[in-house]
Scaffold this active site. Structure first.
Site, mmCIF file in Angstrom:
data_model
loop_
_atom_site.group_PDB
_atom_site.id
_atom_site.type_symbol
_atom_site.label_atom_id
_atom_site.label_comp_id
_atom_site.label_asym_id
_atom_site.label_seq_id
_atom_site.Cartn_x
_atom_site.Cartn_y
_atom_site.Cartn_z
ATOM 1 N N LYS A 52 0.842 -1.207 0.000
ATOM 2 C CA LYS A 52 0.000 0.000 0.000
ATOM 3 C C LYS A 52 0.873 1.251 0.000
ATOM 4 C CE LYS A 52 -3.775 -2.534 2.059
ATOM 5 N NZ LYS A 52 -4.502 -2.966 3.248
ATOM 6 N N GLN A 96 -4.813 -1.649 9.342
ATOM 7 C CA GLN A 96 -4.635 -2.963 8.730
ATOM 8 C C GLN A 96 -5.237 -4.047 9.636
ATOM 9 O OE1 GLN A 96 -3.269 -3.627 5.604
ATOM 10 N NE2 GLN A 96 -4.003 -5.698 6.023
ATOM 11 N N ASP A 119 -11.155 2.381 3.481
ATOM 12 C CA ASP A 119 -11.397 0.936 3.307
ATOM 13 C C ASP A 119 -12.884 0.660 3.032
ATOM 14 O OD1 ASP A 119 -9.297 -0.845 3.233
ATOM 15 O OD2 ASP A 119 -9.035 -0.915 5.412
#
Ligand code: NAP
Length: 283
Positions: A52, A96, A119
């Site tokens: 990422k 995460q 997200d």
């Protein structure tokens, strides 16, 4: 001969488009910043976080890395999220997953400001999707829609069957396919006659989390198959939820593993970061 849907190429195309948009924002002195938080040192998470960060760098998005120790308390993590929520120079916040067992993941997700929920996991983002309002889309299913569209595969009016009903893949996938006017069926571990239901699909999305589970007995001849699964096979090679070699001559199009859905997830995360500029104005 089946079309092998090239997620690597399509994700690269998207990244190039985003790079241009980011450059245009930069020329207006608008800098996009993504904060990435990792708790603990799970090796798979470290690889995802590293990828990422690399994608951010490539596109021109600034990334702020927070690598917190495994023993970080829930309160400490929530305080960091709240601090990042307040910062006007931070556009997106990504925590995460999975988090260590002593931290309530749902609570953390709910603490991220919906304006920065790149997200797309916050209940407000999910709710907005379900009623057709603006909000961040969950990256993997949004990437699948792009794979289909950019491969010239029509969704409108098609029988779409999804195997799996997780919050991050199956459920948002159903909503997105419905939004594209697919006729959508969602299967799960309690579905009866899975083979017959799956065989109705013109477009079959498999997110079951079981290595090479789906073979051609589950697939109508000429169907499009999207394989979300990610596993290692007996030879330690990456493979999906679908037995690719068994089905490839039976389908009209299929995503490979690796190189199918996987690269799209990060591309769509980058897309959400870029969209955060516009969404901030819309909220
Ligand atoms: P998950 O949370 O484990 O969900 C699996 C789903 O499959 C559940 O809804 C489960 O039903 C259903 N299921 C399990 N066994 C079944 C069976 N025998 N028949 C019918 N349905 C069954 O998985 P996920 O997070 O959605 O992930 C799925 C796969 O995609 C995993 O391999 C994961 O690694 C991969 N993945 C890849 C990406 C990417 O970027 N490429 C992103 C996310 C996930 P119940 O709800 O009834 O238990």
């Amino acid at each position: 001969m089946a079309l092998i849907i090239d997620g690597k190429k399509i994700s690269q195309d998207i990244k190039e488009e985003l790079k241009e948009k980011v450059a245009a924002y930069q020329s207006e002195e608008i800098q996009i910043t993504l904060a990435v938080i990792q708790v603990g040192e799970d090796p798979a998470s470290s690889v995802y976080v590293g990828n990422k960060k690399k994608a951010c760098e490539y596109i021109g998005i600034r990334s702020l890395a927070y690598e917190l120790p495994e023993k970080t308390t829930e309160e400490e993590l929530l305080n960091l999220v709240k601090e990042l929520n307040e910062r006007t120079d931070v556009n997106g916040i990504l925590v995460q997953l999975p988090l260590p067992a002593h931290i309530d993941e749902d609570l953390v997700i709910q603490t991220i400001s919906p304006e920065k929920d790149v997200d797309g996991f916050h209940p407000q983002s999910v709710g907005a999707l379900s009623i057709g309002q603006k909000g961040f889309l969950s990256c993997t299913p949004a990437g699948i829609i792009q794979l289909l569209k950019r491969s010239g595969i029509e969704i409108d009016g098609k029988e779409c069957v999804i195997i799996g009903r997780s919050n991050i893949v199956g459920k948002p996938m159903a909503l997105l396919l419905l939004r594209e006017n697919g006729t959508v069926t969602v299967c799960h571990s309690r579905t009866k006659n899975l083979k017959e239901v799956a065989k109705r699909a013109d477009i079959l999305v498999v997110a079951i989390g079981k290595r090479k589970f789906i073979n051609k007995e589950y697939i109508k001849e000429g169907a499009v198959v999207i394989d979300v699964g990610m596993h290692r096979d007996e030879n330690n090679k990456l493979c999906g939820d679908v037995d690719f070699l068994d089905v490839v001559d039976h389908v009209s199009a299929i995503t490979p593993v690796p190189g199918g859905v996987g690269p799209m997830t990060i591309a769509m995360l980058m897309n959400n970061c870029v969209e955060s500029i516009q969404l901030r104005k819309d909220f």
